[in-house]
Write a protein that holds these residues in place. Structure first.
Motif, PDB file in Angstrom:
ATOM      1  N   ARG A  78      -4.487  -6.232   8.488  1.00 18.28           N
ATOM      2  CA  ARG A  78      -5.616  -7.140   8.736  1.00 18.28           C
ATOM      3  C   ARG A  78      -6.143  -7.025  10.163  1.00 18.28           C
ATOM      4  NH1 ARG A  78      -2.831  -7.575   4.223  1.00 18.28           N
ATOM      5  NH2 ARG A  78      -3.460  -9.211   2.783  1.00 18.28           N
ATOM      6  N   LYS A 111       1.148  -6.014   5.404  1.00 16.95           N
ATOM      7  CA  LYS A 111       0.074  -6.977   5.136  1.00 16.95           C
ATOM      8  C   LYS A 111      -0.508  -7.516   6.436  1.00 16.95           C
ATOM      9  CE  LYS A 111       1.835  -8.236   0.630  1.00 16.95           C
ATOM     10  NZ  LYS A 111       2.561  -9.213  -0.165  1.00 16.95           N
ATOM     11  N   VAL A 112       0.358  -7.875   7.377  1.00 15.47           N
ATOM     12  CA  VAL A 112      -0.115  -8.440   8.641  1.00 15.47           C
ATOM     13  C   VAL A 112      -0.886  -7.393   9.445  1.00 15.47           C
ATOM     14  CG1 VAL A 112       0.587  -9.430  10.848  1.00 15.47           C
ATOM     15  CG2 VAL A 112       1.709 -10.183   8.746  1.00 15.47           C
ATOM     16  N   GLU A 121      -8.087 -16.089   6.936  1.00 17.82           N
ATOM     17  CA  GLU A 121      -6.964 -16.474   6.091  1.00 17.82           C
ATOM     18  C   GLU A 121      -7.083 -15.794   4.741  1.00 17.82           C
ATOM     19  OE1 GLU A 121      -4.650 -20.492   4.545  1.00 17.82           O
ATOM     20  OE2 GLU A 121      -6.747 -20.667   5.174  1.00 17.82           O
ATOM     21  N   HIS A 173       4.192 -12.890  15.447  1.00 14.46           N
ATOM     22  CA  HIS A 173       2.766 -13.034  15.714  1.00 14.46           C
ATOM     23  C   HIS A 173       2.278 -11.887  16.584  1.00 14.46           C
ATOM     24  CE1 HIS A 173       4.800 -15.249  18.960  1.00 14.46           C
ATOM     25  NE2 HIS A 173       3.721 -15.075  19.714  1.00 14.46           N
ATOM     26  N   ASP A 228      -1.618 -14.006   2.334  1.00 14.66           N
ATOM     27  CA  ASP A 228      -0.436 -13.572   3.074  1.00 14.66           C
ATOM     28  C   ASP A 228      -0.514 -13.732   4.585  1.00 14.66           C
ATOM     29  OD1 ASP A 228       0.919 -12.413   0.694  1.00 14.66           O
ATOM     30  OD2 ASP A 228      -0.822 -11.074   0.718  1.00 14.66           O
ATOM     31  N   VAL A 229      -1.728 -13.819   5.117  1.00 15.95           N
ATOM     32  CA  VAL A 229      -1.941 -13.739   6.563  1.00 15.95           C
ATOM     33  C   VAL A 229      -2.848 -14.876   7.024  1.00 15.95           C
ATOM     34  CG1 VAL A 229      -2.945 -12.290   8.384  1.00 15.95           C
ATOM     35  CG2 VAL A 229      -1.647 -11.237   6.532  1.00 15.95           C
ATOM     36  N   TYR A 230      -2.567 -15.367   8.226  1.00 14.58           N
ATOM     37  CA  TYR A 230      -3.385 -16.404   8.845  1.00 14.58           C
ATOM     38  C   TYR A 230      -3.659 -15.968  10.282  1.00 14.58           C
ATOM     39  CZ  TYR A 230      -4.936 -21.160   9.998  1.00 14.58           C
ATOM     40  OH  TYR A 230      -5.674 -22.248  10.362  1.00 14.58           O
ATOM     41  N   ALA A 231      -4.906 -16.066  10.717  1.00 16.99           N
ATOM     42  CA  ALA A 231      -5.279 -15.735  12.094  1.00 16.99           C
ATOM     43  C   ALA A 231      -6.011 -16.921  12.699  1.00 16.99           C
ATOM     44  CB  ALA A 231      -6.157 -14.488  12.126  1.00 16.99           C
ATOM     45  N   PRO A 269       2.130 -13.819   9.680  1.00 19.69           N
ATOM     46  CA  PRO A 269       2.377 -13.866   8.244  1.00 19.69           C
ATOM     47  C   PRO A 269       2.544 -15.318   7.821  1.00 19.69           C
ATOM     48  CG  PRO A 269       4.397 -13.277   9.384  1.00 19.69           C
ATOM     49  CD  PRO A 269       3.307 -13.367  10.422  1.00 19.69           C
ATOM     50  N   LYS A 270       2.154 -15.630   6.605  1.00 18.02           N
ATOM     51  CA  LYS A 270       2.327 -16.992   6.119  1.00 18.02           C
ATOM     52  C   LYS A 270       3.792 -17.313   5.825  1.00 18.02           C
ATOM     53  CE  LYS A 270      -2.184 -18.244   4.432  1.00 18.02           C
ATOM     54  NZ  LYS A 270      -2.958 -18.697   3.273  1.00 18.02           N
ATOM     55  N   VAL A 307      -2.335 -13.426  14.996  1.00 20.66           N
ATOM     56  CA  VAL A 307      -2.286 -13.068  13.579  1.00 20.66           C
ATOM     57  C   VAL A 307      -0.832 -13.203  13.143  1.00 20.66           C
ATOM     58  CG1 VAL A 307      -2.803 -11.297  11.870  1.00 20.66           C
ATOM     59  CG2 VAL A 307      -4.182 -11.432  13.971  1.00 20.66           C
TER      60      VAL A 307
END
Length: 138
Positions: A64, A60-61, A21, A99, A24-27, A43-44, A41
């Motif tokens: 990562r 951004k996504v 995390e 995603h 901008d991004v959460y995985a 985007p927030k 993965v």
């Protein structure tokens, strides 16, 4: 978005096994675990699919992905990795929040995309996998 399951995960309404995390991004691990370490993965900020995604958000996504993929490789030494991203119902998208699937592939996998989506490990198993991978995020 109120009905989006991934937005609910981001808001903490639904638990997830977090891998990575930042701002901008959460995985997090896919609940289906097609293979061990199968990660999503996102985007927030909610965006439905690649067609609706601002180029800066996509940058951004997608930037990562190597970091997370390398953590999966370091943790489980898969023979390969599929990166899968579906856009629209016809293309197989079932959650309408952008995603990217990272699907590690192992010796006992079948060739090609004959993936089995029905595996559902329990929360403890998911968290154990997440903890192992998170240790290898550089």
């Amino acid at each position: 978005m109120a009905d989006c399951i991934f937005c609910k995960i981001l808001d903490g309404e639904i638990p997830s096994a977090k891998i990575y995390e930042d701002d901008d991004v959460y995985a997090f691990l896919d609940i289906s675990q097609v293979s061990k370490g199968h990660t999503l993965v996102i985007p927030k900020n909610h965006t439905e699919n690649i067609f609706e995604t601002d180029p800066e958000v996509a940058e951004k996504v997608f930037s990562r992905i190597p970091k997370i993929a390398n953590a999966l490789r370091k943790t489980y030494q898969p023979k390969g990795l599929n990166i899968l991203q579906n856009n629209g119902e016809f293309a197989g998208q079932t959650v309408f929040h952008l995603h990217i699937h990272l699907i590690p592939r192992y010796d006992d996998d079948k060739d090609g995309f004959d993936l089995k989506w029905e595996t559902h490990p329990d929360e403890h198993d998911l968290q154990q996998i997440a903890d192992e991978v998170t240790k290898n995020i550089d």
